[in-house]
Design a protein around this motif. Sequence first.
Motif, PDB file in Angstrom:
ATOM      1  N   SER A 354     -22.316  40.649 -30.671  1.00 45.93           N
ATOM      2  CA  SER A 354     -23.041  41.179 -31.834  1.00 45.93           C
ATOM      3  C   SER A 354     -22.887  40.260 -33.040  1.00 45.93           C
ATOM      4  O   SER A 354     -23.849  40.006 -33.770  1.00 45.93           O
ATOM      5  N   TRP A 355     -21.661  39.742 -33.247  1.00 42.88           N
ATOM      6  CA  TRP A 355     -21.422  38.868 -34.403  1.00 42.88           C
ATOM      7  C   TRP A 355     -22.028  37.480 -34.222  1.00 42.88           C
ATOM      8  O   TRP A 355     -22.493  36.872 -35.171  1.00 42.88           O
ATOM      9  N   GLU A 356     -22.018  36.981 -32.984  1.00 41.23           N
ATOM     10  CA  GLU A 356     -22.676  35.686 -32.737  1.00 41.23           C
ATOM     11  C   GLU A 356     -24.159  35.789 -33.074  1.00 41.23           C
ATOM     12  O   GLU A 356     -24.730  34.896 -33.689  1.00 41.23           O
ATOM     13  N   PHE A 357     -24.758  36.917 -32.683  1.00 44.29           N
ATOM     14  CA  PHE A 357     -26.180  37.088 -32.975  1.00 44.29           C
ATOM     15  C   PHE A 357     -26.411  37.257 -34.473  1.00 44.29           C
ATOM     16  O   PHE A 357     -27.411  36.767 -35.026  1.00 44.29           O
ATOM     17  N   PHE A 358     -25.474  37.908 -35.146  1.00 43.15           N
ATOM     18  CA  PHE A 358     -25.578  38.052 -36.606  1.00 43.15           C
ATOM     19  C   PHE A 358     -25.679  36.665 -37.249  1.00 43.15           C
ATOM     20  O   PHE A 358     -26.564  36.408 -38.082  1.00 43.15           O
ATOM     21  N   ASP A 359     -24.762  35.773 -36.857  1.00 43.80           N
ATOM     22  CA  ASP A 359     -24.748  34.417 -37.428  1.00 43.80           C
ATOM     23  C   ASP A 359     -26.026  33.654 -37.080  1.00 43.80           C
ATOM     24  O   ASP A 359     -26.614  32.980 -37.927  1.00 43.80           O
ATOM     25  N   TYR A 360     -26.444  33.797 -35.838  1.00 41.33           N
ATOM     26  CA  TYR A 360     -27.658  33.116 -35.367  1.00 41.33           C
ATOM     27  C   TYR A 360     -28.867  33.549 -36.192  1.00 41.33           C
ATOM     28  O   TYR A 360     -29.651  32.731 -36.683  1.00 41.33           O
ATOM     29  N   LEU A 361     -29.013  34.869 -36.371  1.00 37.79           N
ATOM     30  CA  LEU A 361     -30.173  35.408 -37.084  1.00 37.79           C
ATOM     31  C   LEU A 361     -30.151  35.012 -38.561  1.00 37.79           C
ATOM     32  O   LEU A 361     -31.187  34.727 -39.160  1.00 37.79           O
ATOM     33  N   LEU A 362     -28.960  34.973 -39.118  1.00 36.16           N
ATOM     34  CA  LEU A 362     -28.833  34.592 -40.524  1.00 36.16           C
ATOM     35  C   LEU A 362     -29.162  33.107 -40.697  1.00 36.16           C
ATOM     36  O   LEU A 362     -29.933  32.732 -41.594  1.00 36.16           O
ATOM     37  N   GLU A 363     -28.612  32.290 -39.824  1.00 36.50           N
ATOM     38  CA  GLU A 363     -28.818  30.846 -39.983  1.00 36.50           C
ATOM     39  C   GLU A 363     -30.222  30.400 -39.603  1.00 36.50           C
ATOM     40  O   GLU A 363     -30.855  29.619 -40.314  1.00 36.50           O
ATOM     41  N   LYS A 364     -30.723  30.928 -38.495  1.00 32.62           N
ATOM     42  CA  LYS A 364     -32.028  30.470 -37.998  1.00 32.62           C
ATOM     43  C   LYS A 364     -33.195  31.206 -38.655  1.00 32.62           C
ATOM     44  O   LYS A 364     -34.247  30.627 -38.888  1.00 32.62           O
ATOM     45  N   GLY A 365     -33.017  32.501 -38.920  1.00 33.47           N
ATOM     46  CA  GLY A 365     -34.131  33.280 -39.449  1.00 33.47           C
ATOM     47  C   GLY A 365     -33.924  33.739 -40.882  1.00 33.47           C
ATOM     48  O   GLY A 365     -34.827  34.303 -41.477  1.00 33.47           O
ATOM     49  N   ASN A 366     -32.731  33.526 -41.398  1.00 33.22           N
ATOM     50  CA  ASN A 366     -32.372  33.997 -42.743  1.00 33.22           C
ATOM     51  C   ASN A 366     -32.630  35.500 -42.870  1.00 33.22           C
ATOM     52  O   ASN A 366     -33.140  35.992 -43.878  1.00 33.22           O
ATOM     53  N   ILE A 367     -32.271  36.195 -41.794  1.00 30.63           N
ATOM     54  CA  ILE A 367     -32.430  37.659 -41.770  1.00 30.63           C
ATOM     55  C   ILE A 367     -31.049  38.290 -41.561  1.00 30.63           C
ATOM     56  O   ILE A 367     -30.258  37.807 -40.746  1.00 30.63           O
ATOM     57  N   VAL A 368     -30.795  39.376 -42.318  1.00 31.70           N
ATOM     58  CA  VAL A 368     -29.517  40.074 -42.184  1.00 31.70           C
ATOM     59  C   VAL A 368     -29.734  41.402 -41.469  1.00 31.70           C
ATOM     60  O   VAL A 368     -30.596  42.191 -41.853  1.00 31.70           O
ATOM     61  N   GLY A 369     -28.956  41.617 -40.426  1.00 31.96           N
ATOM     62  CA  GLY A 369     -28.956  42.907 -39.737  1.00 31.96           C
ATOM     63  C   GLY A 369     -27.526  43.379 -39.610  1.00 31.96           C
ATOM     64  O   GLY A 369     -26.627  42.864 -40.287  1.00 31.96           O
ATOM     65  N   THR A 370     -27.282  44.358 -38.738  1.00 29.78           N
ATOM     66  CA  THR A 370     -25.926  44.898 -38.598  1.00 29.78           C
ATOM     67  C   THR A 370     -25.452  44.759 -37.150  1.00 29.78           C
ATOM     68  O   THR A 370     -26.131  45.231 -36.234  1.00 29.78           O
ATOM     69  N   PRO A 371     -24.291  44.107 -36.947  1.00 33.45           N
ATOM     70  CA  PRO A 371     -23.766  43.948 -35.591  1.00 33.45           C
ATOM     71  C   PRO A 371     -23.444  45.305 -34.962  1.00 33.45           C
ATOM     72  O   PRO A 371     -22.781  46.147 -35.570  1.00 33.45           O
ATOM     73  N   GLY A 372     -23.932  45.516 -33.749  1.00 36.43           N
ATOM     74  CA  GLY A 372     -23.750  46.803 -33.082  1.00 36.43           C
ATOM     75  C   GLY A 372     -22.305  47.171 -32.848  1.00 36.43           C
ATOM     76  O   GLY A 372     -21.946  48.359 -32.832  1.00 36.43           O
ATOM     77  N   SER A 373     -21.439  46.169 -32.687  1.00 39.07           N
ATOM     78  CA  SER A 373     -20.033  46.456 -32.394  1.00 39.07           C
ATOM     79  C   SER A 373     -19.358  47.189 -33.550  1.00 39.07           C
ATOM     80  O   SER A 373     -18.322  47.813 -33.363  1.00 39.07           O
ATOM     81  N   GLY A 374     -19.964  47.142 -34.731  1.00 35.16           N
ATOM     82  CA  GLY A 374     -19.394  47.848 -35.878  1.00 35.16           C
ATOM     83  C   GLY A 374     -19.498  49.362 -35.762  1.00 35.16           C
ATOM     84  O   GLY A 374     -18.879  50.098 -36.540  1.00 35.16           O
ATOM     85  N   PHE A 375     -20.268  49.851 -34.793  1.00 36.37           N
ATOM     86  CA  PHE A 375     -20.461  51.296 -34.654  1.00 36.37           C
ATOM     87  C   PHE A 375     -19.726  51.879 -33.455  1.00 36.37           C
ATOM     88  O   PHE A 375     -19.926  53.035 -33.105  1.00 36.37           O
ATOM     89  N   GLY A 376     -18.904  51.043 -32.823  1.00 31.78           N
ATOM     90  CA  GLY A 376     -18.160  51.522 -31.657  1.00 31.78           C
ATOM     91  C   GLY A 376     -18.174  50.466 -30.577  1.00 31.78           C
ATOM     92  O   GLY A 376     -19.057  49.604 -30.552  1.00 31.78           O
ATOM     93  N   PRO A 377     -17.179  50.516 -29.680  1.00 31.95           N
ATOM     94  CA  PRO A 377     -17.038  49.468 -28.667  1.00 31.95           C
ATOM     95  C   PRO A 377     -18.271  49.295 -27.778  1.00 31.95           C
ATOM     96  O   PRO A 377     -18.599  48.184 -27.382  1.00 31.95           O
TER      97      PRO A 377
END
Length: 404
Positions: A354-377
């Motif tokens: 989830s966090w790898e995708f967060f970084d990818y989306l921020l760097e490549k698309g300049n879009i911020v979302g929420t990593p799913g792992s933050g809501f439970g395993p």
Amino acid sequence: MFKINDNYLKLPGSYLFSNIAKKVAAFQQANPDKEVIKLGIGDVTLPLAPKIIDTLHEAVDEMGKAETFHGYAPDLGYEFLRTAIADHDYKSRGCDISADEIFVSDGAKCDSGNIQEIFSVDNKIAVCDPVYPVYVDTNVMAGRTGTYDPKAETWSDVIYMPCTAENNFIPEFPRENPDLIYLCIPNNPTGTTITKSQLQEWVDYANKIGAVIIYDAAYEAYITEEDVPHTIFECEGARTCAIELRSFSKNAGFTGTRLGFTVIPKDLKCGDVSLHSLWARRHGTKYNGAPYIIQKAGLACYTEEGKAQLKEQVAYYMNNARVIKEGLSNAGFTVFGGVNAPYIWLKTPDKMTSWEFFDYLLEKGNIVGTPGSGFGPSGEGYFRLTAFGSHENTLRAMERIKNL
Ligand SMILES: *Cc1c(COP(=O)(O)O)cnc(C)c1O
């Protein structure tokens, strides 16, 4: 010498949103020319509807005149609001809920945190995984959750009910019987739902094992599909096993204004003791209440004009949800939710965390979302986008996703 409630020390820090803020700030500092679009927020953005604003102005003026001044609100909330709720949200759906089973409050977050206080610390809770973190956190503070395993990110005395693509995000009955079952439908963060017959099975199960379902219906207004229940009281037997939490936050924009309510049917009992009477004690005049002005604004939501304006706001967000869902699907992502909720839940590509995708989306698309792992395993490997942004930004974000 005073002592603290050391259950509070057990709470692991909430890294999710502070981590996101830190990462976004660092990115913006390093890339001042890039414009970041935020599709991670769990807060509404449209202003309060005109009917609500007009009503607020009128209610404020009433407070300035001796004849129409209002002091402490009644314990359960003003009858005008409770009657409107009972009529519009329950009786109109054929549900047997009366105005005196409704407790008006300052929001569902507060109620979902406070409601556990009327239950013994010995009760075992079951939660969907992933889910809104408030349920587990408040049970941690109460001392009901055992010890934390930082690796697994789970508590020893909590029953987790995984909701993943593998089970269509439908929780299964746990092997061990819980006493309190938290269900959030439509779900935050996955945006998924269950059907009325599936919810009926949960009601039957709870009645059979003597458990209480704490049913969070904060996203009820976003339901578009016929067979998805708007309230647990559509199910047979729910009056003896369910408490429902509702909010004016996501359907009417009251996240800053604060208004919600809890329904506790008088048939919900532990032996001879009615939970309704316990919650009435807890509630008191000054606890959990909402001001007269705000309750009047709540009433405005049930007028014809108010209903029409709120419907438009929900439609605005749901149009964003459709754009996100289509944009992601066309770009090859596996997407869930977004049909009965303002949340879109996607499977991260290429087995990214989830966090790898967060970084990818921020760097490549300049879009911020929420990593799913933050809501439970079980949220690991997933990612949440929300429909609460402006339509323009939502369209622009999907343009960027197309070009990732
Ligand atoms: C946003 C939200 C609420 C609303 O809480 P309020 O305190 O009424 O603003 C409740 N439950 C869930 C799951 C939510 O996401």
